[in-house]
Design a protein around this motif. Structure first.
Motif, PDB file in Angstrom:
ATOM      1  N   SER A  46       0.730  -1.216  -0.120  1.00 46.59           N
ATOM      2  CA  SER A  46       0.149   0.147  -0.130  1.00 46.59           C
ATOM      3  C   SER A  46       0.912   1.104   0.053  1.00 46.59           C
ATOM      4  CB  SER A  46      -0.770   0.111   1.337  1.00 46.59           C
ATOM      5  OG  SER A  46      -0.183   0.560   2.417  1.00 46.59           O
TER       6      SER A  46
ATOM      7  N   SER B  96     -17.756   7.038  15.004  1.00 48.19           N
ATOM      8  CA  SER B  96     -17.144   6.013  15.595  1.00 48.19           C
ATOM      9  C   SER B  96     -15.606   5.667  15.149  1.00 48.19           C
ATOM     10  CB  SER B  96     -17.800   4.843  15.271  1.00 48.19           C
ATOM     11  OG  SER B  96     -18.122   4.570  14.252  1.00 48.19           O
ATOM     12  N   TYR B  97     -15.306   5.943  13.836  1.00 51.93           N
ATOM     13  CA  TYR B  97     -14.157   5.662  13.060  1.00 51.93           C
ATOM     14  C   TYR B  97     -13.141   6.465  13.700  1.00 51.93           C
ATOM     15  CZ  TYR B  97     -16.409   2.421   9.929  1.00 51.93           C
ATOM     16  OH  TYR B  97     -17.193   1.568   9.293  1.00 51.93           O
TER      17      TYR B  97
ATOM     18  N   LYS C 223      -4.270   8.000   5.456  1.00 50.10           N
ATOM     19  CA  LYS C 223      -4.609   6.718   5.508  1.00 50.10           C
ATOM     20  C   LYS C 223      -5.955   6.285   5.834  1.00 50.10           C
ATOM     21  CE  LYS C 223      -0.015   4.515   5.545  1.00 50.10           C
ATOM     22  NZ  LYS C 223       1.131   3.521   6.341  1.00 50.10           N
ATOM     23  N   LEU C 224      -6.469   7.101   6.626  1.00 53.13           N
ATOM     24  CA  LEU C 224      -8.011   6.905   7.003  1.00 53.13           C
ATOM     25  C   LEU C 224      -9.104   7.627   6.547  1.00 53.13           C
ATOM     26  CD1 LEU C 224      -7.274   5.933  10.713  1.00 53.13           C
ATOM     27  CD2 LEU C 224      -7.631   4.537   8.950  1.00 53.13           C
TER      28      LEU C 224
ATOM     29  N   PRO D  43      -8.609   8.153   2.158  1.00 52.70           N
ATOM     30  CA  PRO D  43      -9.294   7.365   1.649  1.00 52.70           C
ATOM     31  C   PRO D  43     -10.627   6.877   1.744  1.00 52.70           C
ATOM     32  CG  PRO D  43      -7.220   6.596   2.688  1.00 52.70           C
ATOM     33  CD  PRO D  43      -7.495   7.809   3.182  1.00 52.70           C
ATOM     34  N   MET D  44     -11.215   7.144   2.960  1.00 47.02           N
ATOM     35  CA  MET D  44     -12.674   6.911   3.157  1.00 47.02           C
ATOM     36  C   MET D  44     -13.632   8.145   2.404  1.00 47.02           C
ATOM     37  SD  MET D  44     -13.362   5.456   6.990  1.00 47.02           S
ATOM     38  CE  MET D  44     -11.996   5.781   8.008  1.00 47.02           C
TER      39      MET D  44
ATOM     40  N   SER E   2     -10.716   1.961  -2.461  1.00 44.74           N
ATOM     41  CA  SER E   2     -10.587   0.532  -1.699  1.00 44.74           C
ATOM     42  C   SER E   2     -11.737  -0.224  -2.306  1.00 44.74           C
ATOM     43  CB  SER E   2     -10.358   0.802  -0.495  1.00 44.74           C
ATOM     44  OG  SER E   2     -11.029  -0.356   0.091  1.00 44.74           O
ATOM     45  N   PRO E   3     -11.378  -1.541  -2.407  1.00 41.51           N
ATOM     46  CA  PRO E   3     -12.733  -2.585  -2.660  1.00 41.51           C
ATOM     47  C   PRO E   3     -13.792  -2.636  -1.574  1.00 41.51           C
ATOM     48  CG  PRO E   3     -10.566  -3.389  -3.402  1.00 41.51           C
ATOM     49  CD  PRO E   3     -10.402  -2.370  -2.760  1.00 41.51           C
ATOM     50  N   GLY E   4     -13.122  -2.276  -0.506  1.00 40.10           N
ATOM     51  CA  GLY E   4     -13.888  -2.248   0.767  1.00 40.10           C
ATOM     52  C   GLY E   4     -14.955  -1.180   0.844  1.00 40.10           C
ATOM     53  N   LEU E   5     -14.750  -0.305  -0.087  1.00 36.41           N
ATOM     54  CA  LEU E   5     -15.841   0.933  -0.080  1.00 36.41           C
ATOM     55  C   LEU E   5     -16.663   0.832  -1.152  1.00 36.41           C
ATOM     56  CD1 LEU E   5     -13.549   3.975   0.974  1.00 36.41           C
ATOM     57  CD2 LEU E   5     -15.207   2.773   2.434  1.00 36.41           C
ATOM     58  N   ARG E   6     -16.511  -0.281  -2.117  1.00 40.20           N
ATOM     59  CA  ARG E   6     -17.088  -0.279  -3.427  1.00 40.20           C
ATOM     60  C   ARG E   6     -18.551  -0.751  -3.500  1.00 40.20           C
ATOM     61  NH1 ARG E   6     -13.278  -2.365  -7.129  1.00 40.20           N
ATOM     62  NH2 ARG E   6     -11.624  -0.824  -6.111  1.00 40.20           N
ATOM     63  N   SER E   7     -18.987  -1.349  -2.470  1.00 37.74           N
ATOM     64  CA  SER E   7     -20.187  -1.904  -2.502  1.00 37.74           C
ATOM     65  C   SER E   7     -21.325  -0.805  -2.745  1.00 37.74           C
ATOM     66  CB  SER E   7     -20.735  -2.611  -1.193  1.00 37.74           C
ATOM     67  OG  SER E   7     -20.563  -1.746  -0.209  1.00 37.74           O
TER      68      SER E   7
END
Lengths: 514, 259
Positions: A4, A409-410, A427-428, A431-432, A506-511
């Motif tokens: 990364s 909360s994050y 990094k947080l 990207p979010m 990030s694929p983690g956010l893609r949904s």
């Protein structure tokens, strides 16, 4: 783990390379522009002005005097301020326009007084070229016969007629404002619209009366009747050249001398007819004026491809540079707006406010301040600045919103794990916020492609050129030659950003976006 | 962990209130006191809105109580201290919130390495610690490269726990860690966690509304009601000698379910 970090480094390298590349390009561009200052001729967004400018350019070309024609810059105000501030050396104007609009004088034009007043401002006025292109009101011949209209004063008996005037005419003292009080015209419905569109509306019957220039090619082509100015309202509009005093080089002076009194009204109508109705190139019309014979060259496909490629380059340059600047400024601005809510309200109010300024007004407003800081008020700079300002809103707003939507909360978790502010930011948080941020940039890019067509109003080229010319000449093919590539560019940019989104988010956010 | 009698956390006479949107002062905690020794496991039990989570956030230094004394690792936290820099090392506390609190844009592994990178761990060190934790929390190694949204609720909670345990903390703060899990997953995880905490000999402050969970994972229960301590003691104390009608009803309601 390190992948990364490597990816971020690679991204940074790419961005740096892009920045250096664009800076280098900007430097070479400006260096090229400073080589030899050519004689810069401007023209208004009307066929006659363009043809007159070409006629002078062809003559100076023959004299091997470096000349540049910045065509279709806009109206009197843009050209006059460009001339006064030294961004243009000359442009064709009409005596009545200067007299009433610029010197704010009343009554009939006194050419001698006019020449003296202009000289005091550092502007040389040539002798009249020969024709009087005054304002006139035109009515379709059939309608004129049916209602027996022949004079302007007849209009008072027909209050149901729909009048449509160019915006410039409608607001001028020597236009509708003065005409109305001079003839006591009351009760007509008046609409402001583009001069070129007015002819189309006359044809379809959506409009009955419009303002004309007495040398308009359409008077014949559209079979219009010119209403007689029976109470002598319109001042004379003798065509002549305005040249900056220090730019009146000998070849220019002799060219103006040759042109003196050479273009009669009928000759000008013929020239306008060739350019406007027969769709001949103004440069060819001008060459023929000086006796050259022009072989009819059909528009080849290769020509068209080269033309579109050149405009695509110009257009992409406008969109690209303004967008890059807007990202570099807008993203930090969005972050700062998020960090300090009070400052954020100021920032968001400012960028939203900019968005509400009409684009043409913004372009005109920018001429003066740009000149103060040593940049040209016509060409790329005003277009780039205007596009940059318009791009700020979506980018700033989406950066701000992207950060704001990150659940509290994050933040608490990041705090609880004692994560450093730098890591938190890069990094947080970013990207979010990236999906929203990228969507903002995408919106700005796509809107920019459309806005950039207005760059042609100030001579920045691009797809707006054929669109403006096409509207002026009533030539659909030409309009499409600008509109279709512009649409394609917008769609391609959309694809580019969708690809970037796929690569960067990030694929983690893609949904959510899928 | 050297001295089992060492006090890790001490709250005394803590009051916390906030001003709501209508401008009214709403108390969340009133006269709250709690001591937590090393290796001790305590449950904060109560209904939602009873102020349980506030205790954890005060202990972690995420919020400043309105008044009262707070001591973490024997250091008195100043009442007007700077919140972003509490006077203790947050790395000595592990923190897990409901649903794990994993960063959604990072894979499970990246959620862990982010913390390791903050502490400049070597790659090998990080790797072996992650493998160790996978074993401990029974998370298959193959799931490490999945993103939080691709994991089940129980798996997310395991990763959240791994992240909290990564730095080998002395104290673990768990905020309703199993609130979002289905009953079967919850039951499995409770059993495993009970064994794990036994093995780790770590101090624990668990926020829950589940009496059974409190009984399985902790030694002592503090029952909160509207910001005040209603009763404190062993599970059996609450069941056999309820201090108030509220305790009797709270216990009764949950026992019927589990009967």
């Amino acid at each position: 783990m390190n992948s990364s970090r490597a990816r971020i480094l690679r991204r940074l390298r790419l961005i740096t390379a892009m920045l250096i590349g664009s800076a280098a390009l900007a430097i070479t561009q400006s260096a090229k522009a400073q080589d030899t200052p050519p004689f810069r001729i401007g023209s208004k967004k009307m066929t006659e002005s363009i043809v007159l400018a070409e006629i002078l350019k062809v003559r100076l070309d023959h004299a091997d005097w470096p000349t540049e024609h910045k065509a279709e810059l806009g109206g009197t105000r843009i050209l006059w301020s460009a001339l006064i501030s030294g961004q243009l050396d000359a442009y064709p104007e009409y005596s009545g326009t200067i007299w009433t609009e610029i010197l704010k004088r009343q009554g009939p034009v006194q050419l001698d007084q006019l020449r003296v007043a202009l000289l005091e401002m550092g502007i040389h006025m040539s002798s009249p070229l020969g024709f009087n292109n005054t304002y006139a009101l035109g009515v379709p011949e059939a309608l004129a016969q049916k209602r027996s209209l022949s004079k302007i004063s007849d209009l008072n008996a027909h209050r149901d007629l729909l009048l449509g005037f160019s915006n410039e005419f409608r607001r001028r003292q020597d236009g509708w404002l003065g005409l109305q009080s001079h003839y006591q015209l009351k009760g007509h419905k008046v609409r402001g619209l583009d001069h070129d569109i007015a002819y189309r509306a006359l044809r379809t019957g959506e409009l009955h009366v419009t303002d004309l220039y007495s040398t308009d090619a359409e008077i014949r082509a559209e079979n219009l009747r010119v209403l007689v100015d029976d109470r002598d309202f319109f001042p004379r509009y003798d065509a002549l050249w305005l040249v900056r005093k220090e730019s009146l080089h000998p070849p220019v002076a002799s060219a103006l001398k040759e042109l003196e009194g050479q273009i009669s009204e009928s000759r000008m109508v013929a020239l306008n007819h060739q350019a406007r109705i027969q769709h001949r190139k103004p440069s060819d019309v001008a060459k023929e004026f000086w006796g050259e014979t022009i072989a009819a060259t059909p528009d080849s496909n290769a020509d068209r491809v080269a033309r579109v490629a050149q405009r695509s380059f110009e257009h992409l340059r406008l969109v690209g540079f303004s967008l890059l600047a807007a990202i570099l400024v807008g993203v930090p601005l969005g972050i700062s707006a998020f960090e300090s809510p009070r400052w954020g309200r100021v920032v968001l109010a400012f960028v939203s406010g900019v968005q509400t300024i009409p684009s043409l007004a913004l372009l005109v407003i920018l001429i003066e301040p740009l000149h103060r800081v040593g940049l040209s008020g016509i060409g790329d700079p005003p277009a780039l600045v205007a596009l940059f300002l318009y791009s700020l809103l979506p980018i700033v707003r989406n950066t701000h919103a992207g950060l704001k939507q990150i659940p509290q909360s994050y933040r608490e978790v990041a705090q609880a794990f004692d994560i450093s502010p730098t890591t938190r930011r890069w990094k947080l948080e970013l990207p979010m916020a990236l999906p929203s941020l990228l969507a903002g940039i995408k919106t700005a890019a796509v809107l920019n492609v459309g806005f950039a067509t207005l760059g042609a109003l100030v001579g920045a080229g691009g797809y707006g050129q054929p669109i403006l010319a096409g509207i002026r000449l009533d030539h659909y093919g030409m309009i499409l030659e600008g509109a279709i590539p512009s649409l394609i560019m917008a769609l391609l940019l959309q694809q580019v950003f969708e690809f970037l989104e796929l690569r960067l988010v990030s694929p983690g956010l893609r949904s959510r976006s899928a | 962990m050297k001295n089992s009698e060492r006090t890790l956390l001490r709250l005394h006479g803590v009051r916390h209130a906030f001003t709501d949107a209508t401008g009214q002062t709403r108390p969340v905690l009133e006269n709250f006191s709690l001591q937590l020794q090393a290796r001790e496991r305590v449950a904060l039990l109560g209904l939602s809105g009873s102020g349980k989570s506030t205790v954890l956030r005060i202990a972690m230094g995420l919020i400043q109580p309105t008044s009262g004394e707070v001591e973490v690792f024997g250091v008195r936290q100043s009442e007007i201290g700077n919140l972003s820099e509490p006077k203790f090392d947050r790395r000595r506390i592990g923190y897990v919130i409901q649903d794990g609190g994993l960063f959604p844009h990072l894979s499970a592994r990246q959620n862990l390495t982010l913390i390791a990178q903050e502490d400049s761990w070597s790659l090998a060190e990080t790797q072996s610690r992650i493998e160790e934790l996978c074993q401990l929390t029974r998370l298959p190694l193959s799931l490490l490269d999945k993103y939080p949204r691709e994991l089940s609720g129980g798996q997310r909670q395991r990763v959240g726990l791994m992240r909290a345990l990564l730095r080998k903390p002395e104290l673990l703060l768990l905020d309703e860690p199993m609130g979002a899990l289905d009953p079967i997953t919850r039951d499995d995880l409770q059993r495993e966690l009970g064994e794990m905490f036994e093995k780790l000999a770590i101090a624990l402050l668990l926020v829950t509304h589940d009496l059974r969970e409190a009984r399985r994972l902790t030694d002592r229960i503090v029952l909160l009601n509207e910001g005040r301590i209603e009763q404190e003691g062993q599970w059996s104390d609450l069941v056999d000698r309820p201090a108030s009608e509220f305790v009797r009803r709270f216990v009764g309601a949950q026992r019927e379910v589990h009967a």
